[in-house]
Design an enzyme around this catalytic site. Sequence first.
Site, PDB file in Angstrom:
ATOM      1  N   VAL A 117       0.845  -1.217   0.000  1.00 56.98           N
ATOM      2  CA  VAL A 117       0.000   0.000   0.000  1.00 56.98           C
ATOM      3  C   VAL A 117       0.871   1.255   0.000  1.00 56.98           C
ATOM      4  O   VAL A 117       0.384   2.364   0.173  1.00 56.98           O
ATOM      5  CB  VAL A 117      -0.936   0.003   1.231  1.00 56.98           C
ATOM      6  CG1 VAL A 117      -1.897  -1.182   1.167  1.00 56.98           C
ATOM      7  CG2 VAL A 117      -0.160  -0.002   2.549  1.00 56.98           C
ATOM      8  N   HIS A 149      -4.533  -4.201  -2.261  1.00 53.74           N
ATOM      9  CA  HIS A 149      -4.904  -3.756  -0.909  1.00 53.74           C
ATOM     10  C   HIS A 149      -4.999  -2.253  -0.768  1.00 53.74           C
ATOM     11  O   HIS A 149      -5.011  -1.743   0.352  1.00 53.74           O
ATOM     12  CB  HIS A 149      -3.896  -4.311   0.105  1.00 53.74           C
ATOM     13  CG  HIS A 149      -3.858  -5.813   0.132  1.00 53.74           C
ATOM     14  ND1 HIS A 149      -2.751  -6.526   0.546  1.00 53.74           N
ATOM     15  CD2 HIS A 149      -4.791  -6.741  -0.220  1.00 53.74           C
ATOM     16  CE1 HIS A 149      -3.008  -7.831   0.464  1.00 53.74           C
ATOM     17  NE2 HIS A 149      -4.236  -7.981  -0.004  1.00 53.74           N
ATOM     18  N   CYS A 185     -14.114  13.205   6.603  1.00 53.39           N
ATOM     19  CA  CYS A 185     -14.627  13.280   5.223  1.00 53.39           C
ATOM     20  C   CYS A 185     -14.927  14.740   4.916  1.00 53.39           C
ATOM     21  O   CYS A 185     -15.655  15.400   5.686  1.00 53.39           O
ATOM     22  CB  CYS A 185     -15.911  12.446   5.114  1.00 53.39           C
ATOM     23  SG  CYS A 185     -16.764  12.670   3.539  1.00 53.39           S
ATOM     24  N   CYS A 211     -19.068  15.111   4.421  1.00 48.61           N
ATOM     25  CA  CYS A 211     -20.111  14.969   5.450  1.00 48.61           C
ATOM     26  C   CYS A 211     -19.551  15.163   6.858  1.00 48.61           C
ATOM     27  O   CYS A 211     -20.306  15.157   7.835  1.00 48.61           O
ATOM     28  CB  CYS A 211     -20.779  13.585   5.337  1.00 48.61           C
ATOM     29  SG  CYS A 211     -19.735  12.243   5.916  1.00 48.61           S
TER      30      CYS A 211
HETATM   31  C1  BV8 Z   1     -10.705 -11.506   2.914  1.00 51.32           C
HETATM   32  C2  BV8 Z   1      -3.562  -3.538   3.838  1.00 51.32           C
HETATM   33  C3  BV8 Z   1     -12.934 -12.223   2.825  1.00 51.32           C
HETATM   34  C4  BV8 Z   1      -3.656  -2.953   5.196  1.00 51.32           C
HETATM   35  C5  BV8 Z   1      -3.336  -5.948   4.119  1.00 51.32           C
HETATM   36  C6  BV8 Z   1     -10.170 -14.888   9.659  1.00 51.32           C
HETATM   37  C7  BV8 Z   1     -11.052 -13.823   9.576  1.00 51.32           C
HETATM   38  C8  BV8 Z   1     -11.145 -13.017   8.437  1.00 51.32           C
HETATM   39  C9  BV8 Z   1     -10.319 -13.286   7.354  1.00 51.32           C
HETATM   40  C10 BV8 Z   1      -9.433 -14.326   7.466  1.00 51.32           C
HETATM   41  C11 BV8 Z   1      -9.351 -15.141   8.592  1.00 51.32           C
HETATM   42  N1  BV8 Z   1      -8.386 -16.083   8.361  1.00 51.32           N
HETATM   43  C12 BV8 Z   1      -7.859 -15.885   7.158  1.00 51.32           C
HETATM   44  C13 BV8 Z   1      -8.486 -14.834   6.606  1.00 51.32           C
HETATM   45  C14 BV8 Z   1      -8.235 -14.273   5.353  1.00 51.32           C
HETATM   46  C15 BV8 Z   1      -7.298 -13.088   5.596  1.00 51.32           C
HETATM   47  C16 BV8 Z   1      -5.901 -13.636   5.693  1.00 51.32           C
HETATM   48  O1  BV8 Z   1      -5.355 -14.058   4.692  1.00 51.32           O
HETATM   49  N2  BV8 Z   1      -5.334 -13.648   6.911  1.00 51.32           N
HETATM   50  C17 BV8 Z   1      -3.989 -14.190   7.073  1.00 51.32           C
HETATM   51  C18 BV8 Z   1      -3.247 -13.369   8.154  1.00 51.32           C
HETATM   52  C19 BV8 Z   1      -4.106 -15.655   7.463  1.00 51.32           C
HETATM   53  N3  BV8 Z   1      -7.459 -12.237   4.448  1.00 51.32           N
HETATM   54  C20 BV8 Z   1      -8.304 -11.221   4.498  1.00 51.32           C
HETATM   55  O2  BV8 Z   1      -8.905 -10.868   5.494  1.00 51.32           O
HETATM   56  C21 BV8 Z   1      -8.528 -10.532   3.164  1.00 51.32           C
HETATM   57  N4  BV8 Z   1      -9.931 -10.421   2.932  1.00 51.32           N
HETATM   58  O3  BV8 Z   1     -10.318 -12.633   3.015  1.00 51.32           O
HETATM   59  O4  BV8 Z   1     -11.999 -11.152   2.783  1.00 51.32           O
HETATM   60  C22 BV8 Z   1     -14.246 -11.576   2.732  1.00 51.32           C
HETATM   61  C23 BV8 Z   1     -15.040 -11.849   1.621  1.00 51.32           C
HETATM   62  C24 BV8 Z   1     -16.277 -11.273   1.539  1.00 51.32           C
HETATM   63  C25 BV8 Z   1     -16.720 -10.397   2.550  1.00 51.32           C
HETATM   64  C26 BV8 Z   1     -15.899 -10.099   3.636  1.00 51.32           C
HETATM   65  C27 BV8 Z   1     -14.646 -10.699   3.736  1.00 51.32           C
HETATM   66  C28 BV8 Z   1      -7.927  -9.148   3.203  1.00 51.32           C
HETATM   67  C29 BV8 Z   1      -6.422  -9.254   3.276  1.00 51.32           C
HETATM   68  C30 BV8 Z   1      -5.814  -7.861   3.113  1.00 51.32           C
HETATM   69  C31 BV8 Z   1      -5.297  -7.388   4.431  1.00 51.32           C
HETATM   70  N5  BV8 Z   1      -4.608  -6.088   4.235  1.00 51.32           N
HETATM   71  N6  BV8 Z   1      -2.770  -4.751   3.909  1.00 51.32           N
HETATM   72  C32 BV8 Z   1      -2.366  -2.278   5.562  1.00 51.32           C
HETATM   73  O5  BV8 Z   1      -1.329  -2.477   4.891  1.00 51.32           O
HETATM   74  O6  BV8 Z   1      -2.397  -1.517   6.555  1.00 51.32           O
HETATM   75  S1  BV8 Z   1      -2.384  -7.342   4.119  1.00 51.32           S
HETATM   76  C33 BV8 Z   1      -0.797  -6.991   4.565  1.00 51.32           C
HETATM   77  O7  BV8 Z   1      -0.129  -8.269   4.502  1.00 51.32           O
HETATM   78  C34 BV8 Z   1      -0.032  -6.116   3.603  1.00 51.32           C
HETATM   79  O8  BV8 Z   1      -0.745  -5.711   2.469  1.00 51.32           O
HETATM   80  C35 BV8 Z   1       1.103  -7.040   3.174  1.00 51.32           C
HETATM   81  O9  BV8 Z   1       1.577  -6.751   1.942  1.00 51.32           O
HETATM   82  C36 BV8 Z   1       0.369  -8.318   3.202  1.00 51.32           C
HETATM   83  C37 BV8 Z   1       1.084  -9.594   3.005  1.00 51.32           C
HETATM   84  O10 BV8 Z   1       2.238  -9.555   3.747  1.00 51.32           O
HETATM   85  P1  BV8 Z   1       3.604  -9.564   2.903  1.00 51.32           P
HETATM   86  O11 BV8 Z   1       3.534  -8.492   1.883  1.00 51.32           O
HETATM   87  O12 BV8 Z   1       3.851 -10.935   2.423  1.00 51.32           O
HETATM   88  O13 BV8 Z   1       4.611  -9.064   3.998  1.00 51.32           O
HETATM   89  P2  BV8 Z   1       5.289  -9.945   5.148  1.00 51.32           P
HETATM   90  O14 BV8 Z   1       5.926  -9.003   6.106  1.00 51.32           O
HETATM   91  O15 BV8 Z   1       4.323 -10.975   5.644  1.00 51.32           O
HETATM   92  O16 BV8 Z   1       6.420 -10.761   4.371  1.00 51.32           O
HETATM   93  C38 BV8 Z   1       7.507 -10.071   3.797  1.00 51.32           C
HETATM   94  C39 BV8 Z   1       8.338 -11.137   3.104  1.00 51.32           C
HETATM   95  O17 BV8 Z   1       9.424 -10.504   2.460  1.00 51.32           O
HETATM   96  C40 BV8 Z   1       8.931 -12.172   4.061  1.00 51.32           C
HETATM   97  O18 BV8 Z   1       8.763 -13.450   3.503  1.00 51.32           O
HETATM   98  C41 BV8 Z   1      10.422 -11.795   4.116  1.00 51.32           C
HETATM   99  O19 BV8 Z   1      11.228 -12.953   4.247  1.00 51.32           O
HETATM  100  C42 BV8 Z   1      10.614 -11.182   2.751  1.00 51.32           C
HETATM  101  N7  BV8 Z   1      11.669 -10.179   2.642  1.00 51.32           N
HETATM  102  C43 BV8 Z   1      12.010  -9.219   3.547  1.00 51.32           C
HETATM  103  N8  BV8 Z   1      12.999  -8.444   3.009  1.00 51.32           N
HETATM  104  C44 BV8 Z   1      13.258  -8.935   1.765  1.00 51.32           C
HETATM  105  C45 BV8 Z   1      12.413 -10.039   1.528  1.00 51.32           C
HETATM  106  N9  BV8 Z   1      12.441 -10.753   0.392  1.00 51.32           N
HETATM  107  C46 BV8 Z   1      13.315 -10.363  -0.562  1.00 51.32           C
HETATM  108  N10 BV8 Z   1      14.150  -9.308  -0.419  1.00 51.32           N
HETATM  109  C47 BV8 Z   1      14.154  -8.578   0.718  1.00 51.32           C
HETATM  110  N11 BV8 Z   1      14.992  -7.525   0.825  1.00 51.32           N
END
Ligand code: BV8
Length: 245
Positions: free
Chosen positions: A102, A118, A151, A154
């Site tokens: 984001v 996202h 907003c 509103c």
């Molecule tokens: C949905 C915006 C359905 C906000 C983000 C229980 C209840 C509800 C939902 C769920 C649930 N269980 C599971 C879910 C689904 C849930 C989900 O997946 N949860 C996970 C935690 C299990 N998903 C959702 O809720 C999604 N919506 O399912 O809706 C629905 C349908 C109809 C009606 C209603 C609902 C929404 C998901 C979006 C969440 N928002 N971001 C904000 O940013 O403030 S997600 C957030 O995580 C970020 O966007 C981020 O990008 C994303 C993923 O993380 P990564 O990008 O992978 O980052 P991370 O730190 O994890 O990893 C970094 C990696 O880089 C590591 O591997 C590291 O080793 C590597 N790295 C580091 N440095 C380097 C590198 N690699 C290479 N080079 C480097 N230099």
Amino acid sequence: MNPRHRLATHLTTADSVTVLTGAGVSAASGIPTFRGAGGLWRNFSATDLATPTAFLRDPHTVWEWYAWRRGQVADCEPNAAHRVLARWTQTRPLWRVITQNVDDLHVKAGTRDLVRLHGSIFELRCWNRCSASPGAWRDERVPFPEMPPRCPHCGALARPGVVWFGEALDPGDIAAADALTACDVFIAAGTSALVYPAAGLLHRARTHGAFTAEFNTESTEATEIVDVAIRGPVEVTLAELDALL
Ligand code: BV8
């Protein structure tokens, strides 16, 4: 053949290539990843704060976290990984980028036709979804003149223009991303492959017969299912791969 040369061979003959990026792609630009050390803030985890329930309960604390992140991101520049990917999309019509991030750094780097799953930390929406306000509007002011922001139409609370955990993604974005899984090569770069539906895109690409690769500093949920895993900092390894093309 080593993983990098195997991937380069597939890329030189590929028509369509899709790259899914996560927070690891922005790490070298100085933005903490979600699950890495810098992902914590005042002992909160992202999944505690990036939810509608947290905002309902305590909008001020959630806005303090987003204002802190906006301040962090505002001065950050795209790194070599963003620049390579932007050039790929500019020079090859069927090479595209889907991002979970984001931070708008792919936009800043000039990526063509970016699919943003996202949202953006520099966009806001009306918490009351009032009829007068558009879906989302851009507000890049750091810091906000008033906290929490409201907003302009509103006067209700504004909310960050991002998709929170438990919220549905925009159906158009999901459809665009899904269409891009029908590709010759699919690359997951800098993502822990834990968040759905984004993490499911790699599986979809494999069902379409894509050659799959992962760029990460460590192994993830995706490592055992990709064809090649390229270990190392993506801002270095992607530039090294690009030099082979
Ligand atoms: C949905 C915006 C359905 C906000 C983000 C229980 C209840 C509800 C939902 C769920 C649930 N269980 C599971 C879910 C689904 C849930 C989900 O997946 N949860 C996970 C935690 C299990 N998903 C959702 O809720 C999604 N919506 O399912 O809706 C629905 C349908 C109809 C009606 C209603 C609902 C929404 C998901 C979006 C969440 N928002 N971001 C904000 O940013 O403030 S997600 C957030 O995580 C970020 O966007 C981020 O990008 C994303 C993923 O993380 P990564 O990008 O992978 O980052 P991370 O730190 O994890 O990893 C970094 C990696 O880089 C590591 O591997 C590291 O080793 C590597 N790295 C580091 N440095 C380097 C590198 N690699 C290479 N080079 C480097 N230099």
